[in-house]
Design a protein around this motif. Structure first.
Motif, short mmCIF file in Angstrom:
data_model
loop_
_atom_site.label_atom_id
_atom_site.label_comp_id
_atom_site.label_asym_id
_atom_site.label_seq_id
_atom_site.Cartn_x
_atom_site.Cartn_y
_atom_site.Cartn_z
N LEU A 186 -31.33 9.17 23.10
CA LEU A 186 -30.50 8.85 22.11
C LEU A 186 -31.31 8.59 20.90
O LEU A 186 -32.13 7.58 21.17
N GLN A 187 -31.65 9.55 19.95
CA GLN A 187 -32.39 9.25 18.85
C GLN A 187 -31.57 8.67 17.77
O GLN A 187 -30.49 9.11 17.27
N MET A 188 -32.09 7.23 17.17
CA MET A 188 -31.53 6.50 16.61
C MET A 188 -32.11 6.28 15.07
O MET A 188 -33.25 5.87 15.42
N ASN A 189 -31.73 6.86 14.28
CA ASN A 189 -32.41 6.80 12.87
C ASN A 189 -31.76 5.96 11.93
O ASN A 189 -30.28 5.74 12.10
N SER A 190 -32.06 5.39 10.79
CA SER A 190 -31.41 4.54 9.74
C SER A 190 -30.79 3.55 10.36
O SER A 190 -29.47 3.28 10.18
N LEU A 191 -31.39 2.75 11.45
CA LEU A 191 -30.85 1.64 12.08
C LEU A 191 -30.31 0.58 11.14
O LEU A 191 -31.13 0.27 10.01
N LYS A 192 -29.13 0.03 11.45
CA LYS A 192 -28.77 -0.88 10.66
C LYS A 192 -28.38 -2.42 11.51
O LYS A 192 -28.40 -2.06 12.83
N PRO A 193 -28.22 -3.48 11.01
CA PRO A 193 -28.16 -4.76 11.85
C PRO A 193 -26.98 -4.52 12.72
O PRO A 193 -26.99 -5.12 13.91
N GLU A 194 -26.06 -3.93 12.21
CA GLU A 194 -24.78 -4.12 13.17
C GLU A 194 -24.81 -2.95 14.33
O GLU A 194 -23.91 -2.82 15.32
N ASP A 195 -26.04 -2.32 14.36
CA ASP A 195 -26.31 -1.40 15.62
C ASP A 195 -26.93 -2.28 16.64
O ASP A 195 -27.01 -1.69 17.78
N THR A 196 -27.20 -3.41 16.46
CA THR A 196 -27.63 -4.32 17.50
C THR A 196 -26.58 -4.46 18.66
O THR A 196 -25.49 -4.86 18.53
N ALA A 197 -27.02 -4.29 19.94
CA ALA A 197 -26.43 -4.46 20.98
C ALA A 197 -27.18 -3.96 22.36
O ALA A 197 -28.55 -3.58 22.21
N VAL A 198 -26.40 -4.12 23.40
CA VAL A 198 -27.04 -3.70 24.70
C VAL A 198 -26.39 -2.29 24.93
O VAL A 198 -25.05 -1.82 24.71
N TYR A 199 -27.44 -1.04 24.91
CA TYR A 199 -27.01 0.14 25.13
C TYR A 199 -26.90 0.70 26.58
O TYR A 199 -27.96 0.29 27.23
N PHE A 200 -25.92 1.35 26.67
CA PHE A 200 -25.69 1.73 28.40
C PHE A 200 -25.59 3.11 28.56
O PHE A 200 -25.20 3.81 27.56
N CYS A 201 -26.42 3.65 29.27
CA CYS A 201 -26.33 5.16 29.54
C CYS A 201 -24.98 5.27 30.75
O CYS A 201 -24.88 4.59 31.57
N ASN A 202 -24.12 6.44 30.49
CA ASN A 202 -23.09 6.52 31.43
C ASN A 202 -23.28 8.07 31.82
O ASN A 202 -23.54 8.99 31.20
N MET A 203 -22.76 8.43 33.11
CA MET A 203 -22.64 9.67 33.69
C MET A 203 -21.37 9.72 34.19
O MET A 203 -20.81 8.94 35.00
N VAL A 204 -20.68 10.95 33.93
CA VAL A 204 -19.42 11.23 34.36
C VAL A 204 -19.40 12.40 35.36
O VAL A 204 -19.71 13.48 34.47
N TRP A 205 -19.14 12.21 36.36
CA TRP A 205 -19.14 13.49 37.40
C TRP A 205 -17.82 13.41 37.95
O TRP A 205 -17.13 12.70 38.64
N ARG A 206 -17.04 14.54 37.64
CA ARG A 206 -15.61 14.65 37.76
C ARG A 206 -14.78 13.55 37.35
O ARG A 206 -14.73 13.29 36.10
N THR A 207 -14.32 12.36 38.20
CA THR A 207 -13.50 11.15 37.48
C THR A 207 -14.32 10.10 37.82
O THR A 207 -14.04 8.98 37.41
N ILE A 208 -15.67 10.24 38.23
CA ILE A 208 -16.68 9.10 38.59
C ILE A 208 -17.37 8.80 37.50
O ILE A 208 -18.06 9.44 36.90
N ASN A 209 -17.53 7.31 37.08
CA ASN A 209 -18.45 7.05 36.08
C ASN A 209 -19.64 6.04 36.64
O ASN A 209 -19.21 5.27 37.69
N TYR A 210 -20.65 6.46 36.30
CA TYR A 210 -22.13 5.74 36.79
C TYR A 210 -22.65 5.25 35.47
O TYR A 210 -22.51 5.68 34.22
N TRP A 211 -23.08 3.91 35.51
CA TRP A 211 -23.77 3.30 34.36
C TRP A 211 -25.10 2.67 34.89
O TRP A 211 -25.41 2.25 35.99
N GLY A 212 -25.80 2.59 33.75
CA GLY A 212 -27.31 1.89 33.96
C GLY A 212 -27.06 0.56 33.48
O GLY A 212 -26.01 0.05 33.50
#
Length: 115
Positions: free
Chosen positions: A80-106
């Protein structure tokens, strides 16, 4: 067993850039949709971006034109390339994988945008 490991978070000034990476283990990376979500302090987790198995991308309105999601199936990695970042972009960012109906998280990586 699927495992997702994010990296690349940190502290950046407004207007700056960061590149997040997520490496997936297991054999289903190339046949799974990948995405990024974030959770800001005191808020619910929200969608940021998604990339399908055939590289179609979708973005939240709040990041459209500033963030770019990409994937490298040879390396089982999504960026995820993030440019022109703003203070409101402050957060914990999570990676998500969806295989069929199953969600996996980092486990998440912290992004702080502050001067």
């Amino acid at each position: 067993q699927v495992r997702l490991v994010e990296s690349g978070g940190g502290l950046v000034q407004p207007g700056g850039s960061l590149r997040l990476s997520c490496v997936g283990s297991g054999s289903i990376f190339s046949i799974s949709a990948m995405g990024w979500y974030r959770r800001a302090p005191g808020k619910e987790r929200e969608f940021v971006a998604r990339i399908s198995t055939d590289a179609r991308t979708t973005y939240a309105d709040s990041v459209k034109g500033r963030f770019t999601i990409s994937r490298d199936n040879d390396k089982d990695t999504v960026h995820l390339q993030m440019n022109s970042l703003k203070p409101e972009d402050t957060a914990v960012y999570f990676c998500n994988m969806v295989w069929r109906t199953i969600n996996y998280w980092g486990q998440g990586t912290q992004v702080t945008v502050s001067s």
